[in-house]
Design a protein around this motif. Structure first.
Motif, short mmCIF file in Angstrom:
data_model
loop_
_atom_site.label_atom_id
_atom_site.label_comp_id
_atom_site.label_asym_id
_atom_site.label_seq_id
_atom_site.Cartn_x
_atom_site.Cartn_y
_atom_site.Cartn_z
N ALA A 62 0.83 -1.21 0.00
CA ALA A 62 0.00 0.00 0.00
C ALA A 62 0.87 1.26 0.00
CB ALA A 62 -0.93 0.00 1.21
N GLU A 63 1.94 1.22 0.80
CA GLU A 63 2.81 2.38 0.91
C GLU A 63 3.56 2.62 -0.41
OE1 GLU A 63 4.96 3.31 4.90
OE2 GLU A 63 6.50 2.63 3.50
N GLU A 64 4.01 1.53 -1.03
CA GLU A 64 4.72 1.66 -2.30
C GLU A 64 3.78 2.17 -3.40
OE1 GLU A 64 6.65 -2.15 -2.92
OE2 GLU A 64 7.84 -1.90 -1.08
N SER A 77 14.61 3.08 -3.19
CA SER A 77 15.36 2.79 -1.96
C SER A 77 14.40 2.34 -0.85
CB SER A 77 16.20 3.98 -1.51
OG SER A 77 15.40 4.99 -0.98
N GLN A 78 13.16 2.83 -0.90
CA GLN A 78 12.16 2.34 0.04
C GLN A 78 11.87 0.86 -0.22
OE1 GLN A 78 9.97 3.15 2.51
NE2 GLN A 78 10.03 5.35 2.76
N LYS A 79 11.76 0.51 -1.51
CA LYS A 79 11.47 -0.89 -1.84
C LYS A 79 12.59 -1.80 -1.35
CE LYS A 79 8.35 -1.08 -5.80
NZ LYS A 79 8.20 -1.37 -7.23
N ALA A 81 14.62 -1.26 1.16
CA ALA A 81 14.52 -1.35 2.63
C ALA A 81 13.38 -2.28 3.04
CB ALA A 81 14.30 0.05 3.21
N HIS A 82 12.25 -2.16 2.36
CA HIS A 82 11.10 -3.02 2.66
C HIS A 82 11.44 -4.49 2.42
CE1 HIS A 82 7.98 0.45 2.00
NE2 HIS A 82 8.66 0.58 3.12
N ASN A 83 12.08 -4.76 1.28
CA ASN A 83 12.40 -6.16 0.97
C ASN A 83 13.40 -6.75 1.95
OD1 ASN A 83 10.61 -6.18 -1.12
ND2 ASN A 83 12.14 -5.79 -2.72
N GLU A 118 12.52 3.55 13.43
CA GLU A 118 13.57 4.20 12.66
C GLU A 118 13.13 4.48 11.22
OE1 GLU A 118 16.69 5.08 14.85
OE2 GLU A 118 17.47 4.37 12.91
N HIS A 119 12.51 3.45 10.62
CA HIS A 119 12.11 3.56 9.23
C HIS A 119 11.03 4.64 9.06
CE1 HIS A 119 11.46 2.25 5.10
NE2 HIS A 119 10.16 2.23 5.35
N ILE A 120 10.10 4.68 10.00
CA ILE A 120 9.03 5.67 9.92
C ILE A 120 9.60 7.08 10.06
CG2 ILE A 120 7.00 6.60 11.12
CD1 ILE A 120 6.27 3.63 11.80
N GLU A 123 12.64 7.50 7.06
CA GLU A 123 12.33 7.33 5.64
C GLU A 123 10.89 7.77 5.30
OE1 GLU A 123 14.87 6.37 3.73
OE2 GLU A 123 16.14 5.90 5.45
N ASP A 124 9.94 7.19 6.04
CA ASP A 124 8.54 7.43 5.66
C ASP A 124 8.12 8.90 5.83
OD1 ASP A 124 8.35 4.80 4.98
OD2 ASP A 124 7.30 4.18 6.80
N ARG A 125 8.70 9.56 6.83
CA ARG A 125 8.31 10.95 7.04
C ARG A 125 8.73 11.87 5.90
NH1 ARG A 125 8.86 12.73 13.20
NH2 ARG A 125 11.00 12.90 12.50
#
Ligand SMILES: [Fe+2]
Length: 129
Positions: A62-64, A77-79, A81-83, A118-120, A123-125
């Motif tokens: 959903a985020e991607e 780079s998010q993908k 990190a997610h993987n 950390e990720h939130i 990265e997510d912010r």
């Protein structure tokens, strides 16, 4: 335990709700782990770990999708990190948990929760700028 803080919100309601849900699922595992009154809790813990994995996959997709829709430049780079994170979750040794190795489980939980926070915040912010 992992506690939600207002500054973890990235400002996209659907994503913030999903992040909160990830915290809640994780906390259900912490709660069970700490509960000494339930004799065989490891089957339930393993079920919740599966739930956490499935919800994480749903959330990352959903985020991607959201990042793709807004043309976010750091999607790749998010993908990655997610993987990486999902691989780590896939590598959880459920047998150790089933055998009651609490230290191992606690290590996994702490890793998951620290990674999420950390990720939130790092990265997510950045997604909404
Ligand atoms: Fe993310």
């Amino acid at each position: 335990m992992v506690t939600w803080e207002d500054n973890y919100a990235i400002g996209v309601e659907a994503i913030d709700e999903q992040h909160k849900e990830l915290f809640q699922i994780s906390n259900r595992i912490y709660d069970l782990l700490k509960n000494d009154l339930i004799t065989d809790k490891y089957d339930s813990i393993i079920e919740i770990i599966e739930e956490l994995k499935n919800y994480t996959i749903y959330h990352f997709e959903a985020e991607e999708e959201y990042m793709k829709n807004i043309g976010y430049k750091k999607l790749l780079s998010q993908k990655v990190a997610h993987n990486d994170f999902l691989e780590k979750m896939e590598g959880i040794d459920l047998e150790q948990i089933d055998n009651g190795h609490n230290e191992y489980l606690l290590g996994i939980l702490d890793f998951v929760c620290e990674w999420l926070v950390e990720h939130i915040i790092k990265e997510d912010r950045l997604i909404v700028g």
